[in-house]
Design an enzyme around this catalytic site. Sequence first.
Site, PDB file in Angstrom:
ATOM      1  CE  LYS A   1     -11.232  40.818 -34.059  1.00  0.00           C
ATOM      2  NZ  LYS A   1     -10.223  40.099 -34.795  1.00  0.00           N
TER       3      LYS A   1
ATOM      4  CD  GLU B   1     -19.957  43.434 -35.448  1.00  0.00           C
ATOM      5  OE1 GLU B   1     -20.545  42.341 -35.389  1.00  0.00           O
ATOM      6  OE2 GLU B   1     -18.840  43.572 -35.943  1.00  0.00           O
TER       7      GLU B   1
ATOM      8  CG  HIS C   1     -19.642  33.588 -29.701  1.00  0.00           C
ATOM      9  ND1 HIS C   1     -20.633  33.970 -30.562  1.00  0.00           N
ATOM     10  CD2 HIS C   1     -20.042  33.975 -28.476  1.00  0.00           C
ATOM     11  CE1 HIS C   1     -21.585  34.592 -29.883  1.00  0.00           C
ATOM     12  NE2 HIS C   1     -21.251  34.602 -28.614  1.00  0.00           N
TER      13      HIS C   1
ATOM     14  NE  ARG D   1      -6.268  32.952 -36.151  1.00  0.00           N
ATOM     15  CZ  ARG D   1      -7.460  32.394 -36.263  1.00  0.00           C
ATOM     16  NH1 ARG D   1      -7.598  31.325 -37.010  1.00  0.00           N
ATOM     17  NH2 ARG D   1      -8.517  32.868 -35.644  1.00  0.00           N
TER      18      ARG D   1
END
Lengths: 494, 173
Positions: A116, A200, A235, A292
């Site tokens: 990430k 973040e 999430h 994907r």
Amino acid sequence: MFKKVLIANRGEIAVRIMRTCREMGLRTVAVYSEVDTRALHVLEADEAVSLGESEPSESYLHIGKIIEAAKSTRSEAIHPGYGFLAENPSFADACEDSGLTFVGPPASVIRDLGNKAMARRIMTSAGVPVIPGMMEATEDLERLLQEATRMGYPVLVKAVAGGGGKGMRVVSESEAMREACLSAMSEAQKAFGDGSLYIEKHLQTPRHVEFQILADRQGHVVHLFERECSIQRRHQKIIEETPSPVMTPSLREAMGRAAVSAAKAAGYVNAGTVEFLLDRSGQFYFLEVNTRLQVEHPVTEMTTGLDLVREQFHIAAGDPLRFLQEELFQRGHAIECRVYAEDPENSFFPSPGAVLLHREPAGPGIRNDCGIYEGVGVPVEYDPIIGKVIAYGETREASRRRMIRALENYAVLGIRTTIPYLIDILKSPEFAAGDLSTDFIERHFQGWRQSAEYADAAKIVHILHDLSSPAKASTGQEAHGRPTPWETLGDWRL
Amino acid sequence: MKYRLKVGEETSEIEVLSTENPQRLRIKMADKDFDVTFQRVSEDCLWMVVDGKATKAFVTTTTAGTHVFLAGCSYLVQDADRIAVRTARRGLHDETPKDVTPPMPSVVVRILVSEGAPVKKGQGLIVVTAMKMETTLAAPYDGKVKKINASINQKVAPGDVLVEIEEEVLKNG
């Protein structure tokens, strides 16, 4: 085009991929673990190869066994579905090393975007806006604590190798930070073999809006419009739709361009999804690329008329894209609801077990991509998704009402499912108004309980069932301590 | 004919009166009086009209009770008299919500305490995983870890007591 394809997955997604294979005239090979001997994907395939023990690491995550299964069946390509090995670059490498085509992006792209922090660097250099945060991951707890203090709470702690909400925590105050990092690290280490985390800035009430992309080996990239996936629990998305209720032509244009730039910057090939968070002011930030097919891909299929799995096979076989951006358009509205074997009244705890009754919804505009059938067991070993229902309508309201109608007719007994929960969300005035955000469930559906509205009717059903059951005589219910209806009702005819 | 039926936490006393029509019943529940006509469609499907409103319901029975699906909701209906008999038969051991036991078949991933350690109510004791989800089982009350009956990677089922806690005896002063 290939003649035979191995599907390295199970459940609803394996079945969905096989359907397209059949339409394309490709022979299919299923793989399965001990507990999945009678699973639907095994019954739907042309051939099936046993992988052995049920433990994922010994079956659907075991690269060696899957490659061996592909070779022994003379398969030419492997479709990984989503989850399991879909975003594992070593698996893509192993396919290539064995002369098999991996239906997905090259291993190097999966590796770059799967990290990430690396993905954030690629996007920044391509001019795609990213959420303010750390540019590299670390396992150094003190460093994470410092960064969080510098950035200001609330922060989002994320596993560098993460996905599906695993290894992710929202932390709103410094006191909770240490514990959150430790548990996220341990979860990430276990799920992905890498405990590194980064932080973040946590955006308040954003929407999750993502763009479907298709890229061929010749370097052409198109986007297939957005999907809004703001309804999430833990999430993890549970309701997705397209178009997004807040999308405007100019925002779509800007986000679509960013998504295509992101794909090009990463050297992307095949189907992928560029995820963004969209804040209240219309600012959007790059979140991540999923390398994907997504669970929610059917809403794009319903509104564009394309079959994304078919496009994936064409791209994997080296064909150029069959359309230009300006030839693509969307029509109508589609909503998808993910149906999980979970107990929505008990923190979504998985509810494995035998499916005693399964009656699927049907009718205009309804599609059910389902991986179970009546009589099969939902095993404890794997992800609890059992299927996804998609409702298409000419407007958002038409598709919302259609979805409610379909779910109210989707009867599953034996396991708990999220169906009644989904119905209540769809019926809520907030959902109907399109007032969505990623904390929608925390705000409106915390501590949800199934309505008792039909409890009296359910008791009546019990009584009618008890009085008229043809199986009655053989069930040995004399322990009831009261006379059976055969004794009390006199002339009773079935 | 009388029933005592339980849905969730609520138990109702119900009286069923037959009519001259075998497909029609009067069902009295608390202060409500339902007029019910019905047809058995199949072994697991009933069609009924309750006070003029038609519904199709699916139904199946397990040892836990009768599972009913109607209008998008599923309910477990239990015969309160039979539950009472079962509980009496199994004795006090059935009343064990205070045990540290997984809510469903799972696998142990982490043990957070050791034998002899003092624990506070709500403190995490052991982490189990099922269908990729981790769940932490917490101490039901303050006390001391008496015994750990599980090891990492062990498959465990509801009813297995994974960690035994000796309840703290309140001392005077």
